[in-house]
Design an enzyme around this catalytic site. Structure first.
Site, PDB file in Angstrom:
ATOM      1  N   SER A  20       5.932   4.572   3.212  1.00 21.31           N
ATOM      2  CA  SER A  20       5.318   3.576   2.338  1.00 21.31           C
ATOM      3  C   SER A  20       6.388   2.701   1.711  1.00 21.31           C
ATOM      4  O   SER A  20       7.579   2.867   2.008  1.00 21.31           O
ATOM      5  CB  SER A  20       4.480   4.271   1.258  1.00 21.31           C
ATOM      6  N   ASN A  21       5.979   1.751   0.896  1.00 20.36           N
ATOM      7  CA  ASN A  21       6.904   0.890   0.155  1.00 20.36           C
ATOM      8  C   ASN A  21       6.716   1.139  -1.330  1.00 20.36           C
ATOM      9  O   ASN A  21       5.622   1.493  -1.767  1.00 20.36           O
ATOM     10  CB  ASN A  21       6.568  -0.581   0.421  1.00 20.36           C
ATOM     11  N   ALA A  22       7.757   0.878  -2.107  1.00 24.27           N
ATOM     12  CA  ALA A  22       7.635   0.979  -3.562  1.00 24.27           C
ATOM     13  C   ALA A  22       6.863  -0.247  -4.048  1.00 24.27           C
ATOM     14  O   ALA A  22       7.322  -1.369  -3.880  1.00 24.27           O
ATOM     15  CB  ALA A  22       9.017   1.017  -4.193  1.00 24.27           C
ATOM     16  N   ALA A  90       2.772  -5.150  -0.521  1.00 22.84           N
ATOM     17  CA  ALA A  90       4.053  -4.730   0.073  1.00 22.84           C
ATOM     18  C   ALA A  90       3.699  -3.944   1.331  1.00 22.84           C
ATOM     19  O   ALA A  90       3.591  -2.711   1.317  1.00 22.84           O
ATOM     20  CB  ALA A  90       4.827  -3.865  -0.914  1.00 22.84           C
ATOM     21  N   VAL A  91       3.463  -4.690   2.395  1.00 21.01           N
ATOM     22  CA  VAL A  91       2.978  -4.093   3.646  1.00 21.01           C
ATOM     23  C   VAL A  91       4.144  -3.430   4.383  1.00 21.01           C
ATOM     24  O   VAL A  91       5.223  -4.021   4.483  1.00 21.01           O
ATOM     25  CB  VAL A  91       2.360  -5.191   4.546  1.00 21.01           C
TER      26      VAL A  91
END
Ligand code: C5P
Length: 226
Positions: A20-22, A90-91
């Site tokens: 995932s992204n922050a 934030a893909v």
């Protein structure tokens, strides 16, 4: 209708583990709330975040980038045309090629994972056009994205960051892009620049994400009126 993507996406390796992204989702949710408060119909396609739905906003909850694209494109079809597409999510750029069922045991030694590229949600949506019979015009009247870039101490890298952001603007068929410094990730007050396709860089005064959201809504409304 304003279609907004927000939050991170999750790309599962198996039923438990994911990449995932922050991203807290706060900017996208603030933009959705501000657009709704300004009287617009808002659909917010959101990755997993810990935020309540803004009042009066329809929230479509998704997990992965592919789901985000499917859900958002589905809303465009329902609505016919769309006023604004804002890609604030934030893909994840990549996803594991295979998703294993369950939770495979850890095993010994390093794990090799093959990653494949995800679709670009915003570029795909912003590039959509009506059928030729209807003029072949763009679905969305105004498209905007966000670019998180390293600005560096004393803005040494600002010019290079702007060039990278403008390159994204072109590639993703955007009318404007919002440049944010990575340094302010998670900060209450972010450094934000507005880069319109047809115009010079504008630096917003330091303000909260909620205030940035209100500024963006009135600026986009102004662009739509032109
Ligand atoms: O390329 P980069 O991730 O820096 O671009 C940021 C912009 O593109 C954001 O507006 C983000 O929401 C959007 N994006 C997207 N799908 C991707 C990657 C980025 O919608 N796969």
């Amino acid at each position: 209708m304003w279609l907004i993507t927000a939050g991170p996406t999750r790309e599962h390796l198996d039923d438990v583990r994911f990449l995932s992204n922050a991203s807290s989702g706060r900017m996208g949710y603030a933009l959705a709330a501000a657009a709704r408060e300004a009287g617009h119909e808002v659909v917010l396609v959101s990755g997993p975040v810990d935020l309540p739905a803004p009042a009066g906003v329809e929230v479509v909850r998704v997990t992965s980038a592919s789901e985000m694209l499917r859900a958002a494109a589905g809303r465009l079809d329902d609505a016919g045309r769309c006023d604004v597409i804002a890609g604030v999510a934030a893909v994840c750029d990549f996803r594991p090629r295979v998703r294993q069922p369950g939770k495979p045991p850890k095993g010994a030694g390093p794990l090799q994972v093959e990653l494949v590229e995800n679709p670009d949600v915003l570029a795909t949506l912003a590039g959509l056009r009506l059928p030729r019979g209807e003029g072949g015009a763009r679905f969305a009247r105004f498209t905007v994205g966000f670019a998180l870039e390293v600005l560096g101490p004393a803005d040494l890298d600002l010019e290079a960051a702007e060039a990278r952001a403008r390159d994204k603007l072109e590639r993703k068929h955007l009318d404007a892009i919002v440049l944010n410094g990575v340094e302010t990730l998670g900060a209450a007050v972010a450094r934000v620049f507005w880069l319109p396709r047809k115009g010079a860089r504008f630096e917003l005064p330091p303000m909260t994400k909620e205030a940035v959201a209100r500024w963006l809504v009135s600026t986009i409304e102004h662009e739509l009126d032109e």
